[in-house]
Design an enzyme around this catalytic site. Structure first.
Site, short mmCIF file in Angstrom:
data_model
loop_
_atom_site.label_atom_id
_atom_site.label_comp_id
_atom_site.label_asym_id
_atom_site.label_seq_id
_atom_site.Cartn_x
_atom_site.Cartn_y
_atom_site.Cartn_z
NE ARG A 45 -2.44 0.94 3.43
CZ ARG A 45 -1.68 1.77 4.14
NH1 ARG A 45 -1.38 2.97 3.68
NH2 ARG A 45 -1.20 1.39 5.30
CE1 TYR A 99 -15.46 3.64 -18.43
CE2 TYR A 99 -15.00 4.58 -16.28
CZ TYR A 99 -15.34 3.49 -17.07
OH TYR A 99 -15.55 2.28 -16.49
CG ASP A 171 -9.07 8.02 -19.30
OD1 ASP A 171 -8.35 7.20 -19.91
OD2 ASP A 171 -10.07 7.70 -18.63
CE LYS A 196 -11.68 -0.76 -19.45
NZ LYS A 196 -12.06 0.64 -19.33
#
Ligand SMILES: *Cc1c(COP(=O)(O)O)cnc(C)c1O
Length: 376
Positions: A45, A99, A171, A196
């Site tokens: 993390r 998006y 993006d 993607k």
């Protein structure tokens, strides 16, 4: 001079396995790392374990950026990047037609936090210029846009953002770093849904933010609190996938061009949207700012062809919501990404129920055309 993109896909950020001299680095799954031997404090993390760092370094190299952070999803990357630079009272200027997840984050979360959100009224540089306010801190882009494949002039908007002293973000999921490198055109932070094209096989979820050290440090500070990290097995799969990114995307782009040109000749198709077509209104801009025109296209079925029946008849092409994989997929925007948007707003944005979005895979395009032909 760095290596060319295809070489960096394979080698950037990669290590040999030191004990065995194997070409592939090991998957290191530890969540408990020693601290007495060095100044580093490794922890998943903290976004700094070996498998996480290798992917971040590789994609930063592909984007021509100094540094990067690997996240557990594209939305973890987007939400963390935005909240790293926005606080209550600030304004974010967003491109129209983003998006769906990003629009939903802006409408449901940023606004409730007291962050002002507005959208450009069009995609021209003047539309962006008109949107700046006294308190604008972030300008947010996504080009080519989903599902109509409209373009924004990246270099011009990045220059506007610098003039106004704001942080620009893009993006870059649709183009992938093979077809577009916006950081080299002046955009501060580049974001990817690695689910993607970077993953490319429709089987992992991840995201990335790439940029200069100062910006990435600010993103990392928030990321460690929000905790949207990516675990080692997924990072290793992603590292493996990116080795073939240039090959895959080149084939997907070639297939998209061939499919778009073929669709334009068909009577069953009313309109084709693809930046690689000379009929695309921004074809010249596409040639200027993209290295390739991408693997995504969309088309409108002629009146009288039912979009759902058409998709049900397809045998090779899958009707599926995601994109960027080696399998060709299609979907209706009005039933997927734009389902929560009112029919009036969809019509105003030019998204008809006849519109089919297509993500080209790496199959032989002749087989895909034959499949479409029998389904029309
Ligand atoms: C899928 C997608 C996202 C969100 O990514 P997840 O990995 O699903 O969280 C963001 N932007 C674009 C353009 C996408 O296609």
């Amino acid at each position: 001079m760095p290596h060319h993109l295809a070489t960096r896909c394979v080698h950037a950020g990669s290590h040999t396995d030191v004990p065995t001299q194997g070409t592939v680095a090991p998957i290191q799954t530890s969540t408990a790392y020693g601290y007495l031997h060095s100044d580093e404090r490794n922890y998943p993390r903290y976004f700094n374990t070996p498998n996480q760092q290798r992917v971040a370094t590789k994609v930063a190299s592909l984007e021509g950026a100094k540094a990067g952070v690997l996240f557990g999803s594209g939305m973890a990357a987007i939400s963390t990047a935005l909240l790293a630079f926005l606080k209550p009272g600030d304004h974010v200027l967003m491109q129209q037609g983003l998006y769906g997840g990003t629009t939903s984050l802006a409408e449901n979360d940023l606004k409730t936090m007291g962050i002002e959100v507005s959208y450009t009224s069009g995609l021209s540089v003047l539309d962006f210029e008109a949107g700046f306010r006294q308190n604008t801190k972030v300008v947010y882009l996504e080009t080519p846009s989903n599902p109509l494949l409209n373009l924004v002039d990246i270099e011009a908007v990045a220059a506007l953002s610098h003039k106004h002293g704001t942080v620009s973000m893009i993006d870059n999921t649709f183009a992938s770093p093979i077809n577009q490198t916006p950081h080299l055109l002046g955009v501060d932070l580049v974001i990817h849904s690695a689910t993607k094209y970077l993953g490319g096989h429709s089987d992992i979820t991840a995201g990335l933010v790439l940029g200069a050290d100062v910006h990435i440090e600010q993103v990392l500070a928030k990321a460690r609190h929000f905790g949207g990290s990516c675990e080692a097995q997924t990072a290793a799969l992603l590292e493996r996938s990116i080795k073939t990114l240039a090959l895959r995307v080149r084939q997907q782009t070639e297939n998209a061009q061939a499919m778009a040109e073929w669709l334009e000749t068909r009577a069953e198709v009313a309109k084709v949207n693809y930046p690689g077509l000379t009929s695309h209104p921004q074809h010249e801009l596409a040639k200027r700012q993209m290295h390739g025109f991408g693997g995504m296209l969309s088309f409108e079925l002629a009146d009288g062809i039912d979009p759902v029946a058409f998709q049900q008849k397809l045998k090779l092409v899958a009707s599926a919501m995601s994109l960027g994989g080696v399998d060709t997929t299609v979907c209706s925007a009005y039933l997927t990404s734009h389902r929560s948007i009112s029919a009036e707003r969809r019509t105003a944005e030019g998204i008809s129920d006849q519109l089919i979005r297509m993500s080209m895979g790496i199959e032989d395009v002749r087989d895909l055309q034959k499949d479409l032909e029998q389904a029309f």
